[in-house]
Design an enzyme around this catalytic site. Sequence first.
Site, PDB file in Angstrom:
ATOM      1  N   ASP A 152      61.567  62.866   3.934  1.00 54.80           N
ATOM      2  CA  ASP A 152      60.619  61.802   4.393  1.00 54.80           C
ATOM      3  C   ASP A 152      60.957  62.010   5.904  1.00 54.80           C
ATOM      4  OD1 ASP A 152      59.917  59.272   5.553  1.00 54.80           O
ATOM      5  OD2 ASP A 152      59.994  58.685   3.599  1.00 54.80           O
ATOM      6  N   GLU A 171      55.289  61.327   3.927  1.00 56.05           N
ATOM      7  CA  GLU A 171      55.157  59.905   4.799  1.00 56.05           C
ATOM      8  C   GLU A 171      54.821  60.436   6.086  1.00 56.05           C
ATOM      9  OE1 GLU A 171      55.095  56.995   3.988  1.00 56.05           O
ATOM     10  OE2 GLU A 171      56.466  56.711   2.083  1.00 56.05           O
ATOM     11  N   HIS A 229      55.832  58.222  -0.124  1.00 58.44           N
ATOM     12  CA  HIS A 229      57.052  58.608  -0.864  1.00 58.44           C
ATOM     13  C   HIS A 229      57.153  58.267  -2.339  1.00 58.44           C
ATOM     14  CE1 HIS A 229      61.279  60.315   0.481  1.00 58.44           C
ATOM     15  NE2 HIS A 229      60.849  61.062  -0.526  1.00 58.44           N
ATOM     16  N   HIS A 253      56.363  52.567  -2.473  1.00 60.84           N
ATOM     17  CA  HIS A 253      57.141  53.667  -1.835  1.00 60.84           C
ATOM     18  C   HIS A 253      58.520  53.629  -1.473  1.00 60.84           C
ATOM     19  CE1 HIS A 253      56.011  52.935   2.853  1.00 60.84           C
ATOM     20  NE2 HIS A 253      56.447  51.733   2.117  1.00 60.84           N
ATOM     21  N   ASP A 309      65.040  53.596  -0.330  1.00 60.36           N
ATOM     22  CA  ASP A 309      63.971  53.363  -1.551  1.00 60.36           C
ATOM     23  C   ASP A 309      64.596  53.358  -3.017  1.00 60.36           C
ATOM     24  OD1 ASP A 309      62.291  54.326   0.385  1.00 60.36           O
ATOM     25  OD2 ASP A 309      62.334  56.505  -0.068  1.00 60.36           O
ATOM     26  N   ASP A 340      60.399  60.210   8.160  1.00 62.40           N
ATOM     27  CA  ASP A 340      60.966  59.165   9.006  1.00 62.40           C
ATOM     28  C   ASP A 340      62.536  59.094   8.874  1.00 62.40           C
ATOM     29  OD1 ASP A 340      62.264  57.849   6.645  1.00 62.40           O
ATOM     30  OD2 ASP A 340      60.390  56.499   6.831  1.00 62.40           O
ATOM     31  N   ASP A 355      66.246  60.701   4.617  1.00 61.74           N
ATOM     32  CA  ASP A 355      65.233  59.602   4.660  1.00 61.74           C
ATOM     33  C   ASP A 355      65.835  58.475   5.579  1.00 61.74           C
ATOM     34  OD1 ASP A 355      63.476  57.250   4.170  1.00 61.74           O
ATOM     35  OD2 ASP A 355      63.138  58.253   2.153  1.00 61.74           O
ATOM     36  N   HIS A 406      65.227  55.310   4.696  1.00 65.77           N
ATOM     37  CA  HIS A 406      65.603  54.264   3.972  1.00 65.77           C
ATOM     38  C   HIS A 406      66.198  54.649   2.304  1.00 65.77           C
ATOM     39  CE1 HIS A 406      62.115  53.619   6.472  1.00 65.77           C
ATOM     40  NE2 HIS A 406      62.476  52.314   6.211  1.00 65.77           N
TER      41      HIS A 406
END
Length: 305
Positions: A228, A273, A98, A142, A129, A230, A125, A127
């Site tokens: 992403d 990702e 990412h 990332h 980030d 995840d 996502d 996260h």
Amino acid sequence: MAAVVGLIGAPTDIGAGMRGASMGPEALRVAGLKSMLEAQGLEVRDQGNLNGPGNPNSPSHEGYRHLSEVVAWNQLVYTAVHAELQADRLPVLLGGDHSLAVGSISAVARHCRERNKPLRILWLDAHADFNTSELTPSGNLHGMPVACLCGHGPRALIEIGGQVPAINPNMIRQIGIRSVDQGEKRLVHEVGLEVFDMRYIDELGMRNTLEEALSGIDRGTHLHVSFDVDFLDPDIAPGVGTTVAGGPSYREAQLCMEMIADTGLLASLDIMELNPALDVRNRTAEVAVDLVASLFGKTTLMRRA
């Protein structure tokens, strides 16, 4: 939505802590991404893979791992994505980790400035980030792309798009967040980032979440989705390097994508990702392609207006 899609492979895990995301673009191709898009009535031009530096697997230096290599990859992504936009094609960046979103979204932001279009970014996502070199325990870039896009990061990255910051925090909506470091959390609050975390989704539902995240856009808005993998619960998407339990279910994710498609405004996309080294028989890639089909308008039944 543009009738022609340009696929751009970015086979690198240079910004991640775990190897394997470099195989993501090919896994998405194997899962039938191109044929799925064509079945939606789109012309698809697969522009192949970008060719950037290899992963030296080096330790962190001055708060960053592989900074020069991450910059090189993002410059390649920036140039490729902007070229697709200039040609009136819808760029789909196949990651890769990412950190590449710095180049992708910087290109989109430049395009919007050139065409005087408002920009809305949906960041799907687990996260936020929004780490920096002072906050991150790992130095993995990332975990920093949103911070870099908002002007908090190394000069070589934040200046890629020719304007600092590349975006204003009020352009971005984060959805599905459930893992944020303590220092990162303070910075997110300081800049006023709008975050719809999993508790928000649990309490109010995905429909209300997307209605809020999409509020204020109009027919002239450029809608960018940075997906992403995840973002998804690891029960349905195990093939990522940074799984976090408690993500959206398959149906919640489908509703999210369908509501974005309903706007008719999707104009650029990152798929990030995906790590086939951690997957089971390419299952996560297939789920991602299925969700992207909904993002491009695939529906179960034709609904009367």
